[in-house]
Design a protein around this motif. Structure first.
Motif, short mmCIF file in Angstrom:
data_model
loop_
_atom_site.label_atom_id
_atom_site.label_comp_id
_atom_site.label_asym_id
_atom_site.label_seq_id
_atom_site.Cartn_x
_atom_site.Cartn_y
_atom_site.Cartn_z
N HIS A 1 10.42 12.23 31.60
CA HIS A 1 11.84 12.54 31.75
C HIS A 1 12.22 12.82 33.21
CE1 HIS A 1 11.03 13.31 27.45
NE2 HIS A 1 12.30 12.97 27.28
N ASN A 2 11.31 12.49 34.13
CA ASN A 2 11.58 12.66 35.56
C ASN A 2 12.00 14.08 35.92
OD1 ASN A 2 11.05 9.88 36.19
ND2 ASN A 2 13.09 9.37 35.37
N ILE A 3 11.37 15.04 35.29
CA ILE A 3 11.68 16.44 35.55
C ILE A 3 10.75 16.96 36.64
CG2 ILE A 3 11.71 18.77 34.57
CD1 ILE A 3 12.38 17.50 31.88
N LYS A 4 11.32 17.64 37.62
CA LYS A 4 10.53 18.21 38.70
C LYS A 4 9.95 19.56 38.27
CE LYS A 4 13.12 15.97 42.45
NZ LYS A 4 13.90 16.19 43.70
N TYR A 5 8.70 19.77 38.58
CA TYR A 5 8.02 21.00 38.17
C TYR A 5 6.73 21.15 38.99
CZ TYR A 5 4.88 17.86 35.71
OH TYR A 5 3.97 16.86 35.42
N PRO A 6 6.19 22.35 39.09
CA PRO A 6 4.90 22.54 39.78
C PRO A 6 3.80 21.85 38.96
CG PRO A 6 6.08 24.61 39.59
CD PRO A 6 6.79 23.64 38.70
N LYS A 7 3.23 20.79 39.50
CA LYS A 7 2.28 19.97 38.75
C LYS A 7 0.84 20.27 39.14
CE LYS A 7 1.40 15.17 37.43
NZ LYS A 7 1.89 13.77 37.53
N MET A 8 0.01 20.43 38.13
CA MET A 8 -1.40 20.61 38.39
C MET A 8 -2.02 19.23 38.62
SD MET A 8 -4.30 22.72 36.20
CE MET A 8 -3.44 24.27 36.47
N THR A 9 -2.39 18.96 39.84
CA THR A 9 -2.88 17.63 40.21
C THR A 9 -4.40 17.54 40.17
OG1 THR A 9 -2.79 18.27 42.54
CG2 THR A 9 -0.87 17.13 41.62
N ASP A 10 -5.07 18.68 40.15
CA ASP A 10 -6.54 18.69 40.11
C ASP A 10 -6.97 19.79 39.15
OD1 ASP A 10 -9.26 18.86 40.50
OD2 ASP A 10 -9.17 18.68 42.67
N LEU A 11 -7.35 19.40 37.93
CA LEU A 11 -7.71 20.39 36.92
C LEU A 11 -8.96 21.16 37.31
CD1 LEU A 11 -7.10 18.41 33.60
CD2 LEU A 11 -5.67 20.18 34.60
N ALA A 12 -9.92 20.48 37.92
CA ALA A 12 -11.19 21.12 38.26
C ALA A 12 -11.00 22.27 39.25
CB ALA A 12 -12.16 20.09 38.82
N ASN A 13 -10.07 22.10 40.18
CA ASN A 13 -9.84 23.12 41.20
C ASN A 13 -8.51 23.87 41.02
OD1 ASN A 13 -12.22 22.59 42.91
ND2 ASN A 13 -11.25 20.60 43.23
N ALA A 14 -7.81 23.56 39.91
CA ALA A 14 -6.51 24.21 39.61
C ALA A 14 -5.54 24.07 40.77
CB ALA A 14 -6.72 25.67 39.27
N THR A 15 -5.52 22.87 41.37
CA THR A 15 -4.60 22.61 42.48
C THR A 15 -3.21 22.29 41.94
OG1 THR A 15 -6.41 21.73 43.81
CG2 THR A 15 -4.16 21.17 44.50
N ILE A 16 -2.21 23.04 42.38
CA ILE A 16 -0.85 22.85 41.90
C ILE A 16 0.02 22.35 43.06
CG2 ILE A 16 1.20 23.99 40.97
CD1 ILE A 16 -0.60 25.87 39.47
N GLU A 17 0.71 21.26 42.81
CA GLU A 17 1.59 20.67 43.82
C GLU A 17 3.04 21.05 43.50
OE1 GLU A 17 2.99 16.19 44.61
OE2 GLU A 17 0.85 16.54 44.99
N GLN A 18 3.70 21.69 44.45
CA GLN A 18 5.09 22.11 44.23
C GLN A 18 6.02 20.90 44.29
OE1 GLN A 18 6.07 25.06 43.30
NE2 GLN A 18 3.97 25.90 43.43
#
Length: 237
Positions: free
Chosen positions: A217-234
Motif C-alpha cells: 500500500h506504499n505506506i511509509k514506516y520504520p522498516k526492519m531491513t536486517d532481521l539478524a541485526n535488527a537494523t531499522i531504516e527510517q
C-alpha cells in the motif's frame, strides 16, 4: 456580490488540527528483559537445545524451564539429522512415534532427500541414482513439489563440484537444520504440545508479513531491513 465562506476551509482547518501519530515515539517502546528472556527460553526448549536452555536459565535467573518428556529423544534425533545420519534419525523417530512418518509422507520424503544429498556429498553418484530410483521416485510421481525438489537434488550430479553449482544451497548446514526443525515440530505436534514452533520465529514471520502488507500500500514506516541485526531504516519524508 457576496460569497458565503466555504465549508472546505473549515474541514481543512479541522484536518490540520488533528494530531498525526508521532513515529519517533516508536523508538521509546521497550521490550522488557523478562519478556525477551522468555522468548529466548521458549526457542531453546522448543527447538530442543536442553543444555543451552538450562545454562541460560541460570544466567538469566529464570525459573527452571518446563522440559518436554521427549526432549532428550528430540535432541538425539536433531543431532542425527544435522550430522547426516538419516537412517539413525528415521529409526529413532519410528521408535518414538511409529505412525508419524507413515502419516506425514512429505516429511518422510524430506528425510530421504537428505539421505540422497549425503550420498551426493560423498561423491557416490551411482548409489545416489539407485537410491533416488528406489526410494524417492514414487514420491516424485505423486507430488509435483516433491518432484521439483528431487530434480534439484539430482541436478547436483551434473556438476564436477556440487558445492559450486546453482543448487549448492541443498548441501549447506542450513538446509539440514531446516528439515531438523520441521521434524522437531512434527514430533511436538504428535505430543499435543501447545507450541510446535518457537514464538520468536512466529514473531519474525509476523514482522515480515506486516512489512509486506505495508509495502503493498506504499505506506511509509520504520522498516526492519536486517532481521539478524535488527537494523531499522527510517522512512524518507
Amino acid at each position: 456580490m457576496s460569497f458565503e465562506p466555504s465549508t472546505n476551509s473549515n474541514s481543512s482547518s479541522d484536518k490540520s488540527d488533528r494530531k498525526l501519530p508521532d513515529r519517533s515515539k516508536g523508538d521509546d517502546l521497550q521490550i522488557s528483559r523478562t519478556d525477551m528472556n522468555m522468548l529466548i527460553m521458549n526457542y531453546l526448549v522448543t527447538e530442543g537445545f536442553k543444555e543451552a536452555a538450562l545454562k541460560f536459565q541460570q544466567e538469566a535467573g529464570l525459573q527452571e524451564p518446563a522440559l518436554c518428556s521427549s526432549l532428550d529423544e528430540r535432541i538425539m534425533i536433531r543431532e542425527a539429522v544435522q550430522n547426516g545420519r538419516i537412517p539413525d534419525a528415521i529409526a529413532m523417530v519410528n521408535a518414538l512415534h511409529p505412525e508419524l512418518l507413515d502419516n506425514d509422507r512429505y516429511l518422510y520424503f524430506h528425510l530421504q532427500q537428505l539421505q540422497l544429498l549425503e550420498l551426493i556429498r560423498g561423491g557416490r553418484a551411482e548409489e545416489a541414482l539407485s537410491f533416488a530410483s528406489a526410494a524417492l521416485a514414487e514420491a516424485g510421481a505423486a507430488d509435483r513439489t516433491a518432484l521439483t525438489e528431487l530434480e534439484r537434488s539430482l541436478a547436483l550430479l551434473a556438476f564436477p563440484d556440487p558445492h559450486a553449482s546453482p543448487f549448492a544451497d541443498l548441501l549447506l548446514p542450513s538446509h539440514s537444520q531446516k528439515i531438523a526443525s520441521e521434524l522437531n515440530a512434527a514430533i511436538l505436534k504428535m505430543e499435543n504440545q501447545e507450541y510446535t514452533n518457537p514464538k520468536l520465529c512466529s514473531l519474525l514471520r509476523m514482522i515480515l508479513w506486516s512489512q509486506n502488507e505495508l509495502d503493498k500500500h506504499n505506506i511509509k514506516y520504520p522498516k526492519m531491513t536486517d532481521l539478524a541485526n535488527a537494523t531499522i531504516e527510517q522512512p524518507k519524508l
